[in-house]
Design a protein around this motif. Structure first.
Motif, PDB file in Angstrom:
ATOM      1  N   PRO A 340       0.821  -1.216   0.000  1.00  0.00           N
ATOM      2  CA  PRO A 340       0.000   0.000   0.000  1.00  0.00           C
ATOM      3  C   PRO A 340       0.852   1.263   0.000  1.00  0.00           C
ATOM      4  CG  PRO A 340      -0.714  -1.545   1.706  1.00  0.00           C
ATOM      5  CD  PRO A 340       0.591  -2.052   1.181  1.00  0.00           C
ATOM      6  N   GLU A 341       0.301   2.335  -0.559  1.00  0.00           N
ATOM      7  CA  GLU A 341       0.987   3.624  -0.560  1.00  0.00           C
ATOM      8  C   GLU A 341       1.325   4.077   0.857  1.00  0.00           C
ATOM      9  OE1 GLU A 341      -1.306   5.540  -4.438  1.00  0.00           O
ATOM     10  OE2 GLU A 341      -1.933   6.047  -2.420  1.00  0.00           O
ATOM     11  N   SER A 342       0.508   3.700   1.810  1.00  0.00           N
ATOM     12  CA  SER A 342       0.746   4.100   3.205  1.00  0.00           C
ATOM     13  C   SER A 342       1.849   3.279   3.859  1.00  0.00           C
ATOM     14  CB  SER A 342      -0.530   3.951   4.021  1.00  0.00           C
ATOM     15  OG  SER A 342      -1.000   2.606   3.969  1.00  0.00           O
ATOM     16  N   GLY A 343       2.320   2.242   3.181  1.00  0.00           N
ATOM     17  CA  GLY A 343       3.390   1.420   3.723  1.00  0.00           C
ATOM     18  C   GLY A 343       4.755   1.974   3.395  1.00  0.00           C
ATOM     19  N   SER A 344       5.769   1.164   3.577  1.00  0.00           N
ATOM     20  CA  SER A 344       7.134   1.604   3.259  1.00  0.00           C
ATOM     21  C   SER A 344       7.981   0.424   2.847  1.00  0.00           C
ATOM     22  CB  SER A 344       7.773   2.285   4.486  1.00  0.00           C
ATOM     23  OG  SER A 344       7.967   1.347   5.528  1.00  0.00           O
ATOM     24  N   ALA A 345       9.052   0.734   2.152  1.00  0.00           N
ATOM     25  CA  ALA A 345      10.002  -0.293   1.722  1.00  0.00           C
ATOM     26  C   ALA A 345      11.408   0.263   1.791  1.00  0.00           C
ATOM     27  CB  ALA A 345       9.690  -0.745   0.304  1.00  0.00           C
ATOM     28  N   SER A 346      12.362  -0.588   2.110  1.00  0.00           N
ATOM     29  CA  SER A 346      13.768  -0.191   2.028  1.00  0.00           C
ATOM     30  C   SER A 346      14.541  -1.314   1.366  1.00  0.00           C
ATOM     31  CB  SER A 346      14.342   0.106   3.416  1.00  0.00           C
ATOM     32  OG  SER A 346      14.345  -1.044   4.237  1.00  0.00           O
ATOM     33  N   PHE A 347      15.542  -0.926   0.600  1.00  0.00           N
ATOM     34  CA  PHE A 347      16.381  -1.863  -0.129  1.00  0.00           C
ATOM     35  C   PHE A 347      17.830  -1.574   0.280  1.00  0.00           C
ATOM     36  CE2 PHE A 347      12.962  -3.280  -2.853  1.00  0.00           C
ATOM     37  CZ  PHE A 347      12.084  -2.210  -2.820  1.00  0.00           C
ATOM     38  N   THR A 348      18.402  -2.436   1.085  1.00  0.00           N
ATOM     39  CA  THR A 348      19.697  -2.177   1.717  1.00  0.00           C
ATOM     40  C   THR A 348      20.815  -2.886   0.964  1.00  0.00           C
ATOM     41  OG1 THR A 348      18.571  -2.067   3.859  1.00  0.00           O
ATOM     42  CG2 THR A 348      20.984  -2.306   3.873  1.00  0.00           C
ATOM     43  N   PRO A 349      21.909  -2.177   0.629  1.00  0.00           N
ATOM     44  CA  PRO A 349      23.039  -2.824  -0.062  1.00  0.00           C
ATOM     45  C   PRO A 349      23.655  -3.929   0.774  1.00  0.00           C
ATOM     46  CG  PRO A 349      23.206  -0.433  -0.164  1.00  0.00           C
ATOM     47  CD  PRO A 349      22.123  -0.731   0.802  1.00  0.00           C
TER      48      PRO A 349
END
Length: 349
Positions: A340-349
């Motif tokens: 959802p747009e209200s969620g979040s994501a992170s992509f860590t090296p």
């Protein structure tokens, strides 16, 4: 995106730098000596022969297969993801899994099996309003336990054969004694598909490349060791890249996610789509899939940014890189995170 940068997004407007036989025949006889074993020979294949080798690929995995193997329908099923439903059955044998937000901040899966059909699957739960948009391009069979009348009617209106626990009078479903209800509904997948073998196989839904499909520098894919997602306060799945197995290993709420066989849930590709939520059905959220939005494809230990689009319920999801080229997946199974747009994501090296 430069190596070593941690990227996050929150809500639609956030920008994210792109971060995926010999048979030995022994014939002994005392009355006669054994006949000599003939020497195997190979018939030469003339150069330029008009008899090409048959090559086929699994439509939902992109992996090479016997030409006759894909000629059967797919099985989609609504799979429970409540804590009491874990560990689920045969998730690592899926071709595709869509994770979606449902009421109460929980998530549920629409899982799809085709290239590797298990005997049983589950726990099976009820349908939700976005599931017709997810399943319609597949054709084949959809299995679920029931649901609100309006949602069941929506799914019944699709081209798929509906196999519904609430309507089952033929013994395709059972309840697992070792699981608490209602997280105990199990489908006999093998028998279900045997009864529907005449249905058409699914079409190809995504484009596939090499085992490292994001290596082209024009895709600006960033090395990624970890994907961390937040659907809600109660659901925060994550994926860690395992170079040894060339797969992403799944956790939920900080705990390793296991399937019923004891293995870690894993995926060759993780596709994260930022989606809107339609609240017209009260407390039941509907993921909006007809439209477009931001997309992240993670494969081969890299993540590339792009967009997704889907122009109709029966159309597949199209993934496009920021440079306008197709975002291709690595051959193998894929999890699609409908975040959802209200969620979040992170992509860590």
């Amino acid at each position: 995106m430069a190596t070593g940068v941690r990227a996050t997004f929150r809500r639609r407007g956030a920008a994210l730098a792109a971060v995926a036989v010999a048979a030995v025949l022994v014939a002994g006889c005392q009355q006669a000596p054994p006949e000599p074993t003939p020497t195997p020979t190979a018939e030469p294949r003339p150069v330029g022969s008009s008899q090409p080798f048959a090559v086929a690929y699994s439509p939902l995995r992109g992996t090479p297969t016997d030409p006759a193997a894909p000629q059967h329908p797919s099985l989609a099923a609504k799979i429970d993801n409540h804590e009491d439903a874990r560990p689920q059955i045969a998730l690592n044998r899926t071709d595709l899994v869509f994770e979606e937000l449902v009421e109460g901040g929980l998530t549920r899966y629409l899982a799809v099996w085709h290239s590797d059909m298990p005997d049983v699957i589950g726990p099976v739960r009820s349908i939700r309003p976005m599931d017709p948009d997810i399943a319609s391009p597949l054709g084949g069979v959809i299995a679920y336990s029931g649901g609100q009348d309006q949602f069941v009617a929506m799914m019944m209106a699709t081209p798929l054969v509906n196999v519904v626990f609430d309507l089952d009078e033929t013994g395709l479903y059972s309840r697992a004694d070792e699981r608490p209800g209602p997280h105990d509904v199990i489908l006999d997948a093998a028998e279900t598909m045997a009864r529907n073998a005449e249905l058409e196989p699914p079409p190809v839904l995504f484009e596939y490349g090499t085992a490292d499909p994001l290596a082209d520098p024009t895709l600006a894919a960033a090395p990624t060791s970890r994907i961390a997602l937040v659907f809600s306060e109660g659901r925060s799945p994550s994926w860690d890249w395992d170079a040894g197995s060339s797969s992403w290993l799944r956790s939920q709420e900080g705990t390793a996610d296991l399937e019923a066989g004891g293995g870690r849930v894993r995926a060759t590709n993780v596709v994260t789509l930022e989606v809107g939520i339609d609240w017209r059905y009260g407390e039941v959220p509907k993921t909006v899939l007809i439209g477009s939005g931001e997309a992240w494809v993670s494969a081969g230990g890299r993540t590339a940014h792009g967009t997704w689009s889907k122009d109709a319920a029966a159309s597949p999801i199209v993934l496009t890189a920021d440079d306008g080229s197709p975002l291709r997946l690595a051959p193998g199974n894929t999890w699609i995170e409908l975040l959802p747009e209200s969620g979040s994501a992170s992509f860590t090296p």
